[in-house]
Scaffold this motif. Structure first.
Motif, PDB file in Angstrom:
ATOM      1  N   MET A   1     -43.629  13.098   7.632  1.00  0.00           N
ATOM      2  CA  MET A   1     -42.596  12.652   8.557  1.00  0.00           C
ATOM      3  C   MET A   1     -42.794  11.171   8.889  1.00  0.00           C
ATOM      4  O   MET A   1     -43.890  10.753   9.239  1.00  0.00           O
ATOM      5  CB  MET A   1     -42.635  13.457   9.854  1.00  0.00           C
ATOM      6  N   LYS A   2     -41.741  10.413   8.763  1.00  0.00           N
ATOM      7  CA  LYS A   2     -41.785   8.996   9.097  1.00  0.00           C
ATOM      8  C   LYS A   2     -41.403   8.834  10.569  1.00  0.00           C
ATOM      9  O   LYS A   2     -40.471   9.472  11.044  1.00  0.00           O
ATOM     10  CB  LYS A   2     -40.809   8.229   8.212  1.00  0.00           C
ATOM     11  N   THR A   3     -42.123   7.989  11.283  1.00  0.00           N
ATOM     12  CA  THR A   3     -41.804   7.738  12.685  1.00  0.00           C
ATOM     13  C   THR A   3     -41.424   6.279  12.874  1.00  0.00           C
ATOM     14  O   THR A   3     -41.912   5.403  12.171  1.00  0.00           O
ATOM     15  CB  THR A   3     -42.999   8.065  13.607  1.00  0.00           C
ATOM     16  N   SER A   4     -40.523   6.028  13.824  1.00  0.00           N
ATOM     17  CA  SER A   4     -40.109   4.676  14.178  1.00  0.00           C
ATOM     18  C   SER A   4     -39.922   4.607  15.687  1.00  0.00           C
ATOM     19  O   SER A   4     -39.468   5.573  16.297  1.00  0.00           O
ATOM     20  CB  SER A   4     -38.771   4.317  13.519  1.00  0.00           C
ATOM     21  N   VAL A   5     -40.238   3.466  16.264  1.00  0.00           N
ATOM     22  CA  VAL A   5     -39.992   3.256  17.685  1.00  0.00           C
ATOM     23  C   VAL A   5     -38.515   2.901  17.853  1.00  0.00           C
ATOM     24  O   VAL A   5     -37.975   2.069  17.124  1.00  0.00           O
ATOM     25  CB  VAL A   5     -40.892   2.133  18.240  1.00  0.00           C
ATOM     26  N   VAL A   6     -37.858   3.574  18.792  1.00  0.00           N
ATOM     27  CA  VAL A   6     -36.446   3.336  19.069  1.00  0.00           C
ATOM     28  C   VAL A   6     -36.268   3.040  20.560  1.00  0.00           C
ATOM     29  O   VAL A   6     -37.144   3.326  21.367  1.00  0.00           O
ATOM     30  CB  VAL A   6     -35.569   4.537  18.649  1.00  0.00           C
ATOM     31  N   TYR A   7     -35.122   2.462  20.893  1.00  0.00           N
ATOM     32  CA  TYR A   7     -34.823   2.144  22.287  1.00  0.00           C
ATOM     33  C   TYR A   7     -33.332   2.255  22.528  1.00  0.00           C
ATOM     34  O   TYR A   7     -32.531   2.298  21.593  1.00  0.00           O
ATOM     35  CB  TYR A   7     -35.291   0.725  22.635  1.00  0.00           C
ATOM     36  N   ARG A   8     -32.968   2.296  23.800  1.00  0.00           N
ATOM     37  CA  ARG A   8     -31.567   2.187  24.203  1.00  0.00           C
ATOM     38  C   ARG A   8     -31.542   1.691  25.644  1.00  0.00           C
ATOM     39  O   ARG A   8     -32.505   1.844  26.389  1.00  0.00           O
ATOM     40  CB  ARG A   8     -30.827   3.511  24.053  1.00  0.00           C
ATOM     41  N   ASP A   9     -30.413   1.098  26.013  1.00  0.00           N
ATOM     42  CA  ASP A   9     -30.284   0.512  27.347  1.00  0.00           C
ATOM     43  C   ASP A   9     -29.776   1.490  28.391  1.00  0.00           C
ATOM     44  O   ASP A   9     -29.964   1.289  29.576  1.00  0.00           O
ATOM     45  CB  ASP A   9     -29.370  -0.712  27.303  1.00  0.00           C
ATOM     46  N   SER A  10     -29.107   2.554  27.949  1.00  0.00           N
ATOM     47  CA  SER A  10     -28.607   3.558  28.892  1.00  0.00           C
ATOM     48  C   SER A  10     -28.398   4.878  28.158  1.00  0.00           C
ATOM     49  O   SER A  10     -28.465   4.936  26.931  1.00  0.00           O
ATOM     50  CB  SER A  10     -27.290   3.105  29.523  1.00  0.00           C
ATOM     51  N   ASP A  11     -28.115   5.934  28.932  1.00  0.00           N
ATOM     52  CA  ASP A  11     -27.892   7.253  28.338  1.00  0.00           C
ATOM     53  C   ASP A  11     -26.661   7.303  27.447  1.00  0.00           C
ATOM     54  O   ASP A  11     -26.545   8.178  26.603  1.00  0.00           O
ATOM     55  CB  ASP A  11     -27.761   8.311  29.432  1.00  0.00           C
ATOM     56  N   THR A  12     -25.731   6.380  27.645  1.00  0.00           N
ATOM     57  CA  THR A  12     -24.497   6.392  26.857  1.00  0.00           C
ATOM     58  C   THR A  12     -24.612   5.581  25.570  1.00  0.00           C
ATOM     59  O   THR A  12     -23.768   5.692  24.699  1.00  0.00           O
ATOM     60  CB  THR A  12     -23.319   5.855  27.688  1.00  0.00           C
ATOM     61  N   ASP A  13     -25.645   4.756  25.445  1.00  0.00           N
ATOM     62  CA  ASP A  13     -25.839   3.951  24.243  1.00  0.00           C
ATOM     63  C   ASP A  13     -26.499   4.764  23.141  1.00  0.00           C
ATOM     64  O   ASP A  13     -27.188   5.750  23.407  1.00  0.00           O
ATOM     65  CB  ASP A  13     -26.716   2.735  24.538  1.00  0.00           C
ATOM     66  N   SER A  14     -26.330   4.327  21.903  1.00  0.00           N
ATOM     67  CA  SER A  14     -27.016   4.939  20.768  1.00  0.00           C
ATOM     68  C   SER A  14     -28.453   4.426  20.721  1.00  0.00           C
ATOM     69  O   SER A  14     -28.743   3.323  21.172  1.00  0.00           O
ATOM     70  CB  SER A  14     -26.339   4.551  19.459  1.00  0.00           C
ATOM     71  N   TRP A  15     -29.333   5.222  20.155  1.00  0.00           N
ATOM     72  CA  TRP A  15     -30.696   4.769  19.923  1.00  0.00           C
ATOM     73  C   TRP A  15     -30.675   3.774  18.774  1.00  0.00           C
ATOM     74  O   TRP A  15     -29.945   3.947  17.800  1.00  0.00           O
ATOM     75  CB  TRP A  15     -31.597   5.938  19.559  1.00  0.00           C
ATOM     76  N   CYS A  16     -31.487   2.739  18.863  1.00  0.00           N
ATOM     77  CA  CYS A  16     -31.609   1.726  17.811  1.00  0.00           C
ATOM     78  C   CYS A  16     -33.079   1.550  17.464  1.00  0.00           C
ATOM     79  O   CYS A  16     -33.942   1.629  18.329  1.00  0.00           O
ATOM     80  CB  CYS A  16     -31.060   0.388  18.278  1.00  0.00           C
ATOM     81  N   ARG A  17     -33.345   1.289  16.179  1.00  0.00           N
ATOM     82  CA  ARG A  17     -34.715   0.997  15.781  1.00  0.00           C
ATOM     83  C   ARG A  17     -35.136  -0.319  16.406  1.00  0.00           C
ATOM     84  O   ARG A  17     -34.399  -1.296  16.373  1.00  0.00           O
ATOM     85  CB  ARG A  17     -34.815   0.866  14.264  1.00  0.00           C
ATOM     86  N   TRP A  18     -36.339  -0.362  16.939  1.00  0.00           N
ATOM     87  CA  TRP A  18     -36.804  -1.563  17.601  1.00  0.00           C
ATOM     88  C   TRP A  18     -37.013  -2.703  16.606  1.00  0.00           C
ATOM     89  O   TRP A  18     -36.653  -3.836  16.878  1.00  0.00           O
ATOM     90  CB  TRP A  18     -38.121  -1.290  18.349  1.00  0.00           C
ATOM     91  N   ILE A  19     -37.533  -2.405  15.453  1.00  0.00           N
ATOM     92  CA  ILE A  19     -37.931  -3.448  14.517  1.00  0.00           C
ATOM     93  C   ILE A  19     -36.749  -4.241  13.958  1.00  0.00           C
ATOM     94  O   ILE A  19     -36.840  -5.437  13.766  1.00  0.00           O
ATOM     95  CB  ILE A  19     -38.816  -2.867  13.382  1.00  0.00           C
ATOM     96  N   ASP A  20     -35.609  -3.580  13.711  1.00  0.00           N
ATOM     97  CA  ASP A  20     -34.466  -4.294  13.116  1.00  0.00           C
ATOM     98  C   ASP A  20     -33.153  -4.052  13.854  1.00  0.00           C
ATOM     99  O   ASP A  20     -32.099  -4.482  13.397  1.00  0.00           O
ATOM    100  CB  ASP A  20     -34.316  -3.932  11.639  1.00  0.00           C
ATOM    101  N   GLU A  21     -33.212  -3.353  14.985  1.00  0.00           N
ATOM    102  CA  GLU A  21     -32.050  -3.080  15.841  1.00  0.00           C
ATOM    103  C   GLU A  21     -30.935  -2.300  15.132  1.00  0.00           C
ATOM    104  O   GLU A  21     -29.773  -2.394  15.501  1.00  0.00           O
ATOM    105  CB  GLU A  21     -31.520  -4.363  16.460  1.00  0.00           C
ATOM    106  N   THR A  22     -31.288  -1.533  14.095  1.00  0.00           N
ATOM    107  CA  THR A  22     -30.320  -0.709  13.382  1.00  0.00           C
ATOM    108  C   THR A  22     -30.066   0.572  14.174  1.00  0.00           C
ATOM    109  O   THR A  22     -31.014   1.271  14.523  1.00  0.00           O
ATOM    110  CB  THR A  22     -30.862  -0.334  11.989  1.00  0.00           C
ATOM    111  N   PRO A  23     -28.807   0.912  14.459  1.00  0.00           N
ATOM    112  CA  PRO A  23     -28.520   2.189  15.122  1.00  0.00           C
ATOM    113  C   PRO A  23     -28.933   3.354  14.229  1.00  0.00           C
ATOM    114  O   PRO A  23     -28.803   3.282  13.007  1.00  0.00           O
ATOM    115  CB  PRO A  23     -26.997   2.171  15.309  1.00  0.00           C
TER     116      PRO A  23
END
Length: 79
Positions: free
Chosen positions: A42-64
């Motif tokens: 399994m590959k893991t990546s750190v993701v983030y989002r600014d609110s519950d309504t936003d999509s998760w994005c990869r931290w490293i390249d900001e790809t949704p």
């Protein structure tokens, strides 16, 4: 205190996001991700989002990323 919005951090495992509510910044999120016990395939990546309504994005390249949110059952199953 600034008017900056709190970022939500998580770890993408396959297509499932495991939220990291205790992570305060990307450094915390990466440290938590490094210590996860997941299958070697399994590959893991750190993701983030600014609110519950936003999509998760990869931290490293900001790809949704298309995801499914993991429930708190993961921690209960691990015990």
């Amino acid at each position: 205190m600034t008017g900056r919005q709190q970022v939500q951090w998580g770890v993408l495992i396959g297509q499932t996001v495991r939220p990291l509510p205790k992570a305060r910044n990307v450094t915390d999120a990466v440290l938590y991700a490094c210590h996860l016990d997941v299958s070697k395939r399994m590959k893991t990546s750190v993701v983030y989002r600014d609110s519950d309504t936003d999509s998760w994005c990869r931290w490293i390249d900001e790809t949704p990323v298309p995801t499914q949110l993991a429930l708190d059952l993961y921690d209960k199953e691990a015990q």
